[in-house]
Design a protein around this motif. Structure first.
Motif, PDB file in Angstrom:
ATOM      1  N   PRO A 134       0.817  -1.229   0.000  1.00  0.00           N
ATOM      2  CA  PRO A 134       0.000   0.000   0.000  1.00  0.00           C
ATOM      3  C   PRO A 134       0.847   1.274   0.000  1.00  0.00           C
ATOM      4  CG  PRO A 134      -0.918  -1.581   1.539  1.00  0.00           C
ATOM      5  CD  PRO A 134       0.405  -2.129   1.100  1.00  0.00           C
ATOM      6  N   LEU A 135       1.979   1.237   0.692  1.00  0.00           N
ATOM      7  CA  LEU A 135       2.853   2.408   0.719  1.00  0.00           C
ATOM      8  C   LEU A 135       3.453   2.662  -0.665  1.00  0.00           C
ATOM      9  CD1 LEU A 135       3.479   4.299   3.064  1.00  0.00           C
ATOM     10  CD2 LEU A 135       5.620   3.083   3.430  1.00  0.00           C
ATOM     11  N   VAL A 136       3.814   1.592  -1.355  1.00  0.00           N
ATOM     12  CA  VAL A 136       4.322   1.724  -2.725  1.00  0.00           C
ATOM     13  C   VAL A 136       3.222   2.224  -3.645  1.00  0.00           C
ATOM     14  CG1 VAL A 136       5.261   0.469  -4.713  1.00  0.00           C
ATOM     15  CG2 VAL A 136       6.084  -0.051  -2.415  1.00  0.00           C
ATOM     16  N   ASP A 137       2.008   1.722  -3.468  1.00  0.00           N
ATOM     17  CA  ASP A 137       0.878   2.182  -4.280  1.00  0.00           C
ATOM     18  C   ASP A 137       0.646   3.678  -4.093  1.00  0.00           C
ATOM     19  OD1 ASP A 137       0.504  -0.353  -5.211  1.00  0.00           O
ATOM     20  OD2 ASP A 137      -1.211  -0.810  -3.924  1.00  0.00           O
ATOM     21  N   ALA A 138       0.780   4.154  -2.855  1.00  0.00           N
ATOM     22  CA  ALA A 138       0.615   5.589  -2.592  1.00  0.00           C
ATOM     23  C   ALA A 138       1.701   6.388  -3.300  1.00  0.00           C
ATOM     24  CB  ALA A 138       0.660   5.855  -1.086  1.00  0.00           C
TER      25      ALA A 138
END
Length: 888
Positions: A134-138
């Motif tokens: 999720p952090l990479v997606d953000a």
């Protein structure tokens, strides 16, 4: 062996020492890939597919990582503990995955640590995790949004507003804040008000001061006394009155310490207390985080400096409390540790606050290991951290109400002050404020109710209200944080872009919008209003945070944004530049066409009778010109003079500076499309000179103007050849010139003062360096080359001594001194450099002879063909001519 990937080489070196020989720590040097700066790097029509590219340096580092991973047992990704750090680890992993079989059966782990200390590193290695998807997606969503806005909106600016550089999702909103503040300053109307202070004395003879709060039962706030007449009346009333204490009220007040530093508050306090720019603060903090050598061992001195969290790690609390008790005593230690919650909008509290990695490293002990700037910032962090866990300050705030009676009239006065009963955390740290107000800081003498007071003097002072102050870097960051615009890692980058694009200028630490910035903001606010709204930008930040929490799908956010944004951009395709300028003429009217002293129409052309001033554009940006162009050529520059007013240089775009005593012609200051300049007379091609950068136009007088117009000036004849040396101003600054050789002067003023001796010296130095400073110097000539001819020389270059023959340069070995080089040694070095051994030279000579013979044969055939073709063409032309005659 395990391979560990971090961002910086400094971190890599330090961490390798902590982990030992079974680990190989490599640096990625930040991001290894980025979106290419061209169209098509993000494809909305292909489900937002993104094309990543590594530059030459990154490719080399990735190759080193690939080679190391081939022989490794495990890959550990240990980049920074934030969104950008997670993205770097993801990028490295994606590159390695494309190498077939490279990662087969190899464990891949992600570790994070908030401080570069041995304990933190070893502890992190014991608690690995996977990449935070999720952090990479953000990160991907943020990067795609920034790309789509920048590469879609910027071309619209270029077409509709020539001279504009770029637009951005965050930068344009930050620029709007700066421009909006400037508009508030320009629209501000000063308001007159008066303050009346009475110097009084107690019965015991102690002096203090009181302020008027009411007159004849009517309350008077700070701005309520509007005129000098009213102020004089109140002053007279108090001067003839008897005064007595009506009441004395003392209230205990507790002041709690400030939270430990976040990125934003560190930048703000470093700006206020140390005078550091935001970018400089982060550079120094990065060095303190990555580590300095302390007693022979490199260790990080502060925790990670990109954070908006305000809590301190539990394991660090006890050492801090012990330090407080040891350094200041038990009375300064609260019963329980303090806990803080962040007030900033949309804050992510995934990281702890900025603090020393070891509170026992006192700044005095660290002084010998740090430079001056590092020590100042470390001391600031150390003090703030310690103070955040100290006891509250205990104050006593006293308010004395006083009655003044003069016959049937009366007035009320008030005196305030405070006393520190226990300093608490204030003994160590006081936060600076942008607008200091120390009215309550006075200490009042003891008084009692009903006590008569003696009057010493009454003063009535005139004041005028002040406009809101321009933003500093610190206050702009604070405002962006309050609005939820941007994140800790983006603040300094955003400010740098605004300056680099020429949208704002930093003057006396205040951000002033340039004309280019005003135009861009005016354009975006009127044609792309939604996308520079503060709430809209903050809402996008909220969605990015929800993505990082795994609560939103990142491509859904992009789809929603792009659908509306692309439609809006398409709607501007039919927009004409003339429509844009008409809108900006209205929006920026007060800036572009300031009121005139004579009250005439500010848009009336001062040169012709019926022209109307309007904004015009060119490749160099906007300017003001007459609507009757080309019949009327009136123009003036649209710029900012540092006080927020549009710069208009006199009537008809000119300002008379005086008369040249030598010629009797007028010397005028003018403003053109390319900036201000001075001119002598009004002839067809009058003498002119641009105003050097950095000169204050407001202080430009006749003397300085004549100095500029005198350029280029004659310095004197060169003692060697008698040719004249001149001094002048060029596109690269001030210079002296002699016989085709230019030499730079140190400063602008030197062009008016440089003497003959200094000029000769500068020119000699320039010639000794081969015509340019830093060029190679010839040390000695060894002789002619025995084969090809041409001189062989020994030279000194910027990278050391070498021998030269024609286009071949051969560096001297380290053990060979330039003065000892012989011709034979030089020939060997040159031959080795060119790869020409005697045998190879003979082979090359034969090959060259064959090649020459072949060329001659080919040339001969070509000449024969050309001759035949020419004869045929001539024959054809003759036939055609004969046919034409026959037809006629």
């Amino acid at each position: 062996m395990d391979v560990v990937i971090v961002e910086s080489p400094a971190k890599a070196k330090t961490i390798n020492k902590y982990l030992g020989k079974n680990y190989k720590v490599l640096a990625s040097y930040g991001h290894v890939r980025d979106l290419p700066s061209k169209d098509g790097s993000v494809l909305p029509e292909d489900d937002f597919a993104m094309t990543w590219e590594a530059d030459a340096k990154s490719k080399k580092r990735l190759s080193e990582i690939v080679e190391a991973v081939k022989d490794s047992d495990r890959l550990i990704l240990a980049t920074d503990p934030d969104r950008e750090g997670e993205a770097i680890s993801w990028h490295v992993l994606e590159v390695l995955k494309k190498k077939r079989g490279l990662l087969k059966d190899k464990p891949i782990q992600r570790v994070v640590f908030n401080a570069i200390t041995k304990e933190s590193i070893l502890n992190a290695m014991q608690h690995p995790r996977d990449i935070d998807t999720p952090l990479v997606d953000a990160y991907l969503a943020r990067r795609a949004l920034d790309y789509l806005v920048g590469f879609t909106l910027s071309p619209v600016l270029w077409r509709k507003l020539p001279g504009a550089r770029s637009a951005g999702r965050v930068q344009s909103v930050a620029l709007r804040l700066v421009c909006q503040r400037e508009e508030e300053i320009e629209a501000f109307v000063p308001q007159e008000y008066w303050s009346i202070l009475a110097d009084l004395q107690t019965a015991a003879g102690a002096d203090f001061q009181a302020r008027i709060t009411a007159v004849d039962g009517e309350k008077k706030s700070r701005l309520d006394i509007r005129t000098g007449t009213e102020a004089a009346d109140i002053k007279k009333l108090v001067e003839g009155a008897s005064l007595a204490v009506r009441s004395v009220e003392a209230k205990p007040v507790r002041r709690n310490p400030f939270a430990p530093f976040t990125t934003s508050t560190l930048q703000q306090e470093a700006s206020r207390k140390l005078g550091f720019a935001a970018a400089r603060t982060m550079q120094i903090a990065q060095r303190l985080y990555e580590g300095v050598s302390v007693g022979g061992e490199t260790t990080g001195l502060i925790t990670y400096m990109r954070t908006d969290g305000v809590e301190i790690a539990p394991e660090a609390i006890a050492p801090i409390r012990n330090a407080i008790e040891r350094e200041y005593g038990k009375q300064y230690l609260p019963d329980a540790p303090r806990h803080y919650t962040v007030k900033a909008k949309n804050a992510q509290e995934a990281h702890e606050a900025i603090r020393p990695t070891d509170i026992n490293r006192h700044p005095k002990q660290m002084a010998k290991y740090l430079d001056d700037e590092q020590l100042k910032l470390y001391t600031l962090v150390w003090r703030r951290t310690l103070a955040s866990q100290m006891e509250s300050a205990q104050l006593e705030r006293t308010t004395v109400e006083i009655t003044a009676t003069n016959g049937s009239r009366s007035a009320e006065l008030r005196a305030t002050g405070q006393v520190v009963r226990f300093d608490g955390f204030l003994t160590l740290y006081t936060e600076s404020k942008d607008d200091e107000d120390d009215e309550d800081s006075n200490r009042l003498p003891p008084m009692s109710e009903g006590e008569a007071l003696k009057q010493k003097a009454v003063t009535a002072s005139q004041h005028h209200t002040e406009p809101p102050p321009r933003y500093t870097e610190a206050t702009l960051i604070k405002r962006m944080e309050e609005l939820g615009i941007g994140r800790p890692s983006t603040y300094t980058a955003t400010l740098s872009v605004l300056r680099d694009r020429g949208y704002v200028v930093l003057d006396k630490k205040r951000l002033i919008p340039e004309s280019k910035g005003r135009l861009v903001t005016g354009f975006l606010s009127n044609f792309f209003e939604r996308y520079v709204q503060y709430d809209f930008t903050a809402e996008l930040e909220e969605k990015l945070d929800l993505i990082s929490n795994g609560e939103l799908e990142w491509k859904d956010v992009l789809r929603d944004f792009w659908k509306e944004f692309s439609s809006h951009v398409d709607g501007t395709k039919e927009l004409r530049v003339s429509q844009v300028l008409d809108t900006l003429n209205e929006v920026l009217a007060s800036y572009a066409f300031p009121p005139r002293e004579d009250g005439s129409d500010p848009r009336a052309c001062p040169s012709c009778s019926d022209g109307k001033l309007s904004l015009k554009t060119s490749r160099y940006g906007a300017f003001v010109g007459c609507s009757n162009y080309p019949e009327c050529g009136y123009t003036r520059q649209l710029s900012n003079d540092g006080d927020g007013d549009a710069q208009q240089v006199g009537e008809n775009g000119t300002k008379l500076l005086g008369t040249d005593p030598a010629t009797g012609l007028d010397v005028t200051l003018r403003s053109g499309r390319f900036g201000p300049y001075v001119q002598l007379g009004e002839e067809a091609k009058p003498p002119r000179s641009s105003i050097p950068k950095g000169w204050d136009i407001e202080s430009l007088d006749l003397e300085k103007a004549l100095q500029l117009l005198s350029l280029p000036r004659e310095v004197g004849e060169h003692p060697e050849d008698g040719k004249m040396i001149t001094a002048g101003l060029g596109r690269y600054g001030p210079f002296v010139l002699h016989d085709g050789t230019y030499a730079n002067l140190p400063g602008i003023d030197d062009v008016f003062t440089v003497g003959l001796n200094h000029a000769v010296s500068l020119l000699a130095e320039k010639r000794a360096n081969g015509g340019r400073r830093g060029a190679a110097q010839s040390l000695k000539e060894l002789g002619e080359h025995p084969d090809g001819g041409g001189a062989i020389t020994v030279k000194a270059g910027r990278y050391g001594p070498y021998v030269n023959h024609g286009k071949v340069n051969a560096t001297l070995p380290k053990d060979m001194k330039p003065e000892d080089v012989t011709l034979e040694q030089a020939l060997e070095l040159i031959a080795a450099k060119a790869g020409k051994t005697p045998a190879k030279k003979a082979t090359e000579k034969k090959a060259s002879a064959k090649k020459t013979a072949a060329k001659k044969t080919t040339a001969k055939k070509s000449t024969t063909k050309k001759s035949t073709a020419k004869k045929k063409a001539a024959s054809d032309d003759a036939a055609d001519e004969a046919g034409e005659k026959e037809d006629s």
